[in-house]
Design an enzyme around this catalytic site. Structure first.
Site, PDB file in Angstrom:
ATOM      1  N   ALA A  46       0.626  -1.065  -0.026  1.00 52.82           N
ATOM      2  CA  ALA A  46      -0.126   0.234  -0.200  1.00 52.82           C
ATOM      3  C   ALA A  46       0.913   1.242  -0.184  1.00 52.82           C
ATOM      4  O   ALA A  46       0.659   2.144   0.997  1.00 52.82           O
ATOM      5  CB  ALA A  46      -0.462   0.153   0.731  1.00 52.82           C
ATOM      6  N   HIS A  51       6.837   6.321   1.059  1.00 52.99           N
ATOM      7  CA  HIS A  51       7.493   4.694   0.947  1.00 52.99           C
ATOM      8  C   HIS A  51       9.214   5.185  -0.362  1.00 52.99           C
ATOM      9  O   HIS A  51       9.931   4.555  -0.222  1.00 52.99           O
ATOM     10  CB  HIS A  51       7.114   3.363   0.352  1.00 52.99           C
ATOM     11  CG  HIS A  51       6.165   3.156   1.626  1.00 52.99           C
ATOM     12  ND1 HIS A  51       4.694   3.507   1.602  1.00 52.99           N
ATOM     13  CD2 HIS A  51       6.349   2.722   2.075  1.00 52.99           C
ATOM     14  CE1 HIS A  51       3.619   2.247   2.965  1.00 52.99           C
ATOM     15  NE2 HIS A  51       4.915   1.951   3.912  1.00 52.99           N
ATOM     16  N   GLY A 164      11.513   4.844   8.375  1.00 50.69           N
ATOM     17  CA  GLY A 164      10.758   5.959   7.926  1.00 50.69           C
ATOM     18  C   GLY A 164      11.116   6.075   9.347  1.00 50.69           C
ATOM     19  O   GLY A 164      10.579   5.475  10.493  1.00 50.69           O
ATOM     20  N   GLN A 170       9.949   2.121  16.884  1.00 48.11           N
ATOM     21  CA  GLN A 170      10.055   0.831  15.725  1.00 48.11           C
ATOM     22  C   GLN A 170      11.478   0.699  15.213  1.00 48.11           C
ATOM     23  O   GLN A 170      12.491   0.317  14.873  1.00 48.11           O
ATOM     24  CB  GLN A 170       8.922   1.067  14.120  1.00 48.11           C
ATOM     25  CG  GLN A 170       9.867  -0.469  13.044  1.00 48.11           C
ATOM     26  CD  GLN A 170       8.812  -0.532  12.185  1.00 48.11           C
ATOM     27  OE1 GLN A 170       7.512  -0.953  12.114  1.00 48.11           O
ATOM     28  NE2 GLN A 170       9.101   0.038  10.938  1.00 48.11           N
ATOM     29  N   SER A 203       0.022   3.915   4.987  1.00 46.22           N
ATOM     30  CA  SER A 203      -0.907   3.384   4.841  1.00 46.22           C
ATOM     31  C   SER A 203      -2.115   2.936   5.081  1.00 46.22           C
ATOM     32  O   SER A 203      -2.857   3.534   4.302  1.00 46.22           O
ATOM     33  CB  SER A 203      -0.153   1.926   4.679  1.00 46.22           C
ATOM     34  OG  SER A 203       0.588   2.092   4.062  1.00 46.22           O
ATOM     35  N   ARG A 204      -2.482   3.364   5.721  1.00 41.77           N
ATOM     36  CA  ARG A 204      -3.419   3.785   6.631  1.00 41.77           C
ATOM     37  C   ARG A 204      -4.901   4.978   6.534  1.00 41.77           C
ATOM     38  O   ARG A 204      -5.856   4.515   6.457  1.00 41.77           O
ATOM     39  CB  ARG A 204      -3.617   3.450   8.255  1.00 41.77           C
ATOM     40  CG  ARG A 204      -3.289   1.846   9.071  1.00 41.77           C
ATOM     41  CD  ARG A 204      -2.699   2.165  10.815  1.00 41.77           C
ATOM     42  NE  ARG A 204      -3.184   0.771  10.811  1.00 41.77           N
ATOM     43  CZ  ARG A 204      -2.196   0.567  11.490  1.00 41.77           C
ATOM     44  NH1 ARG A 204      -0.273   0.509  11.075  1.00 41.77           N
ATOM     45  NH2 ARG A 204      -1.605  -0.818  11.427  1.00 41.77           N
TER      46      ARG A 204
HETATM   47  O1  PAF Z   1       7.285  -0.611   8.798  1.00 40.82           O
HETATM   48  C1  PAF Z   1       6.363  -1.216   8.799  1.00 40.82           C
HETATM   49  O2  PAF Z   1       5.832  -1.095   7.528  1.00 40.82           O
HETATM   50  C2  PAF Z   1       7.216  -2.708   8.596  1.00 40.82           C
HETATM   51  O3  PAF Z   1       6.308  -3.084  10.673  1.00 40.82           O
HETATM   52  C3  PAF Z   1       7.994  -3.461   8.692  1.00 40.82           C
HETATM   53  C4  PAF Z   1       9.263  -2.828   8.879  1.00 40.82           C
HETATM   54  C5  PAF Z   1       7.725  -3.953   6.725  1.00 40.82           C
HETATM   55  C6  PAF Z   1       8.074  -5.134   9.140  1.00 40.82           C
HETATM   56  O4  PAF Z   1       6.826  -5.623   9.024  1.00 40.82           O
END
Ligand code: PAF
Length: 300
Positions: A46, A51, A164, A170, A203-204
């Site tokens: 998505a 991205h 990002g 994360q 994407s959400r």
């Molecule tokens: O950030 C994301 O889209 C996901 O957490 C990732 C890093 C692709 C892992 O599935």
């Protein structure tokens, strides 16, 4: 229909879509043997301009760019969120081809996991980074993230991997993982990309109605406005100010807003620490996250 080419990327310029780990590993082996570098962008598809900004850097800074498109089931703690997660590989592949990507790795879940892995939680020592914010509200989420990213790093063997800063926690956890596992990959932190309205790209956002999208744009406005008060308020006071302000807006409900030390992710005691404010907000049933750094002493 997707054009799934399995030719060696070294010998032509067409982008490949690879479904199987064994095919991916053969291609990676060829690239490595030719002494070329790999830039990797892991995604759940998505794709949006956020991205594509990561992909652009990976293309510019490496000989080959690999993008994974995989909606990872082990990082969802809510099955309806997993079901509703937008998927459109055909469109993603068009965007990635234009962006200069060399390989899309788009496996099915059973290619990545055996049954045991799907039905148990991946164990990892997060050094406490998973106990706050996203980790507190989405238990097990980061176990799934580390599980899939470490697998992907193992298959893709990237020189550089691009993430990002929108997913701030994360990113901290990925840095920690690379240190803990002693992995030979450079993690490249990339700035948040925003829509013209200021809404952080996600994407959400695809799931937002026009009205919700307008409401959601107010989140970043409050975050940016809060910077003007950081010098006059304590971290606690500013936390309350942002939370109340967003909750007072139409259609928005704050799940958490925390101002934390940007290295340890522990609550900020004073502005004498490097700081970031992280927020999660429900806009209808769509959960959005964003963050902001405060430009005080340690953040300039
Ligand atoms: O950030 C994301 O889209 C996901 O957490 C990732 C890093 C692709 C892992 O599935």
């Amino acid at each position: 229909m997707l054009n799934e080419s399995f030719q060696n990327v070294l010998s032509n310029k067409t982008m490949e879509i690879i479904r199987l780990v064994s095919n991916l590993e053969s291609e990676i082996k060829r690239i490595k043997e030719a002494g070329k570098t790999i830039g990797f962008v892991p995604t759940m598809g998505a794709l949006h301009d956020g991205h594509l900004a990561l992909v652009k850097r990976a293309v510019e800074e490496n000989d080959f760019c690999v993008v994974s498109v995989f909606v990872n089931p082990t990082q969802f703690n809510n099955s309806s969120d997993l079901e509703k997660y937008p998927r459109n590989l055909e469109h993603d592949a068009e965007l990635l081809q234009k962006a200069g990507c060399s390989i899309i790795f788009a496996p099915e879940a059973d290619e990545m996991y055996n049954n045991d892995e799907l039905n148990s939680q991946f164990e990892f020592d997060f050094g406490g980074l998973d106990k706050v914010m996203e980790g507190k509200f989405r238990p097990g989420h980061f176990n799934g993230v580390v599980q899939i990213v470490s697998k992907l790093f193992n298959f893709v063997q990237p020189n550089n991997a691009y993430f990002g800063e929108k997913d701030f926690q994360q990113l901290s956890i990925i840095h920690h993982m690379v240190n803990e596992m002693n992995l030979k990959v450079n993690i490249i932190d990339c700035p948040i990309i925003r829509e013209e309205s200021g809404l952080a790209m996600s994407s959400r956002n695809e799931r937002l109605t026009d009205i919700q999208r307008k409401n959601a744009a107010e989140i970043s406005k409050v975050l940016f406005e809060s910077r003007n008060f950081a010098a006059q308020k304590s971290p606690n006071e500013l936390t309350k100010w942002v939370t109340d302000r967003v909750n007072a807006l139409k259609g928005l409900e704050v799940e958490y807003f925390e101002i934390v030390n940007s290295s340890t992710l522990q609550p900020l005691q004073s502005w004498n620490e490097p700081s970031v404010g992280c927020i999660a907000v429900f806009c209808g049933d769509v959960r959005l996250i964003d963050n902001i750094r405060y430009n005080l002493q340690f953040n300039v």
